[in-house]
Design a protein around this motif. Structure first.
Motif, PDB file in Angstrom:
ATOM      1  N   ARG A  67       0.439   5.353   0.344  1.00 44.48           N
ATOM      2  CA  ARG A  67      -0.465   6.461   0.641  1.00 44.48           C
ATOM      3  C   ARG A  67       0.242   7.789   0.373  1.00 44.48           C
ATOM      4  O   ARG A  67       1.342   8.037   0.873  1.00 44.48           O
ATOM      5  CB  ARG A  67      -0.934   6.411   2.098  1.00 44.48           C
ATOM      6  N   THR A  88      -5.947  12.839  -0.054  1.00 45.71           N
ATOM      7  CA  THR A  88      -5.264  11.579   0.226  1.00 45.71           C
ATOM      8  C   THR A  88      -5.596  10.585  -0.875  1.00 45.71           C
ATOM      9  O   THR A  88      -6.744  10.499  -1.322  1.00 45.71           O
ATOM     10  CB  THR A  88      -5.700  10.994   1.580  1.00 45.71           C
ATOM     11  N   SER A 136       0.848  -1.187   0.000  1.00 45.03           N
ATOM     12  CA  SER A 136       0.000   0.000   0.000  1.00 45.03           C
ATOM     13  C   SER A 136       0.884   1.238   0.000  1.00 45.03           C
ATOM     14  O   SER A 136       1.834   1.340   0.776  1.00 45.03           O
ATOM     15  CB  SER A 136      -0.906   0.017   1.231  1.00 45.03           C
ATOM     16  N   ARG A 155       3.133  -1.035   4.153  1.00 46.96           N
ATOM     17  CA  ARG A 155       2.652   0.328   3.924  1.00 46.96           C
ATOM     18  C   ARG A 155       3.806   1.306   3.698  1.00 46.96           C
ATOM     19  O   ARG A 155       4.828   1.235   4.367  1.00 46.96           O
ATOM     20  CB  ARG A 155       1.808   0.793   5.107  1.00 46.96           C
ATOM     21  N   ALA A 214       0.542   8.355  -6.356  1.00 44.28           N
ATOM     22  CA  ALA A 214       0.449   7.087  -5.622  1.00 44.28           C
ATOM     23  C   ALA A 214       0.658   5.902  -6.548  1.00 44.28           C
ATOM     24  O   ALA A 214       1.355   4.939  -6.223  1.00 44.28           O
ATOM     25  CB  ALA A 214      -0.906   6.986  -4.926  1.00 44.28           C
ATOM     26  N   ASP A 226       4.223   5.622   3.235  1.00 42.19           N
ATOM     27  CA  ASP A 226       3.552   6.905   3.329  1.00 42.19           C
ATOM     28  C   ASP A 226       4.435   8.018   2.754  1.00 42.19           C
ATOM     29  O   ASP A 226       5.632   8.085   3.064  1.00 42.19           O
ATOM     30  CB  ASP A 226       3.211   7.243   4.782  1.00 42.19           C
ATOM     31  N   ARG A 277      -0.304  11.901   0.641  1.00 47.88           N
ATOM     32  CA  ARG A 277      -1.118  12.963   1.228  1.00 47.88           C
ATOM     33  C   ARG A 277      -0.576  14.320   0.803  1.00 47.88           C
ATOM     34  O   ARG A 277       0.636  14.486   0.635  1.00 47.88           O
ATOM     35  CB  ARG A 277      -1.136  12.848   2.755  1.00 47.88           C
ATOM     36  N   ILE A 331      -4.680   6.396  -1.837  1.00 44.25           N
ATOM     37  CA  ILE A 331      -4.054   5.144  -1.404  1.00 44.25           C
ATOM     38  C   ILE A 331      -4.050   4.179  -2.584  1.00 44.25           C
ATOM     39  O   ILE A 331      -5.108   3.821  -3.105  1.00 44.25           O
ATOM     40  CB  ILE A 331      -4.794   4.515  -0.211  1.00 44.25           C
TER      41      ILE A 331
END
Length: 372
Positions: A241, A254, A239, A278, A295, A280, A243, A256
């Motif tokens: 993410r 955001t 994943s 994950r 993303a 970020d 932002r 994802i």
């Protein structure tokens, strides 16, 4: 396929010529490395010398070496015209061994002309292609540039990148190439800026692996040696993410992007499973659509490293970083297509030897985007 499988087994005689200007230089061995298409390749050559040669070498302010290699029909009588120009390198350093009197030349390909120079010129009303052409001519490279339409002021506005900060020429060119979805690299004395992948190499390079059988208790391959690696972290669902806060719109966004063994998707909001690996990232000034695109881009880059391959092969001039490499015969997920991230060729004069090592990583398939 670019290469012939199965190999014919015929005797070949690789030959190489190194030239500084129009002068052919002696050498005992050299290594030339092509990195991924956004990086400069490296070079090292060992030159036999005597003490009397030292003044000439040490007085040079710039040394450009053209490396030609190939398999001439007459291995005893050939010239550079009978070989392939592998790459052109700019020497950064001369090293002299006082004991052996030998000289080592260490350098990079002509991408270094662009990585070593900063640029403070503003191009708000020009396209990426116009800028690439201008920069290539400025450093003495021949531009092979495909036309583009958007003015680059549009890119800088979207990414909130300052036009008033010095950047290297190479940083600017690769930034523009990424925005346009194009390739940017230097081969010989030419700067390529465009979509050259299929034109330069429409066919893949094949590495064939035949496992042992009952009648043949040993494997066979056109590679001298081959290793595989599977990143178990990236083998999990991944994943990414992204932002961002957009000041002009006074809004936070955001996105994802997730990838699993069976599906890839993009979500704006999701309850992620605990098994996801994950990542970020935070960027300033992106819209929702830009968050989605960023993303997906980062997900593709991370997923490329799941499967890796390293193969030692007899040397040739067929494969470059833009050449897809296909592995067949292992009957495992390693039978897939790899991007050649790094290619190192080695050549030795006595005894004669020419081989190469190819490092590859998996190429992710084009992802579909589902927005929720």
């Amino acid at each position: 396929m670019l290469n012939q499988i199965p190999t014919t087994g015929s005797l070949v005689s690789p030959r190489a010529i190194l030239k500084v200007g129009s002068t052919v230089i002696d050498w005992t061995s050299w290594e030339a490395e092509h990195n991924s298409i956004y990086e400069a390749g490296t070079f090292r050559v060992e030159v036999p010398a005597v003490f009397g040669d030292w003044p000439w070498w040490t007085q040079q302010t710039e040394i450009i070496v053209d490396v030609y290699v190939g398999f001439p029909k007459d291995p005893e009588n050939y010239s550079s015209q009978d070989l392939t120009l592998l790459q052109t390198f700019r020497i950064d350093e001369i090293r002299i061994n006082a004991a052996t009197q030998g000289i080592s030349l260490v350098g990079r390909d002509l991408t270094s002309l662009l990585t070593d120079q900063k640029i403070d010129v503003k191009f708000p009303n020009q396209t990426a292609a116009q800028i690439a052409t201008t920069i290539a001519k400025q450093v003495g490279l021949t531009p092979n540039v495909q036309s583009t339409k958007d003015l680059i002021g549009h890119f800088f506005t979207l990414d909130h990148v300052s036009l008033h900060r010095e950047k290297t020429m190479w940083t600017l060119l690769t930034y523009l190439a990424q925005h346009e979805g194009l390739q940017c690299f230097v081969l010989g004395r030419t700067l390529y800026f465009g979509a050259f992948g299929s034109a330069l190499s429409s066919e893949p390079y094949l590495i064939q692996y035949d496992p042992p059988t009952a009648d043949r208790p040993y494997p066979m391959s056109n590679a001298l040696d081959i290793d595989f690696a599977h990143d178990l972290t990236l083998a999990q669902d991944v994943s990414v993410r992204v932002r961002s806060y957009h000041g002009e719109k006074n809004a936070a966004y955001t996105s994802i992007a997730t990838a699993s063994r069976t599906a890839k998707r993009i979500e704006r909001d999701a309850q992620l499973a605990q098994t996801l690996q994950r990542y970020d990232f935070t960027f300033a000034g992106l819209t929702q659509a830009q968050c989605d695109a960023k993303a997906q881009q980062l997900l593709a880059q991370i997923s490329q490293h799941e499967f890796k391959m390293s193969a030692k092969l007899p040397g040739d001039t067929l494969i470059y970083p833009w050449t897809p490499v296909v592995v067949q015969g292992t009957n495992t997920p390693f039978d897939t297509t790899y991007a050649a991230a790094r290619i190192k060729r080695r050549c030795q004069a006595d005894p004669p030897r020419f081989d190469m090592t190819v490092h590859g990583k998996t190429v992710t398939a084009q992802q579909s985007v589902e927005l929720s």
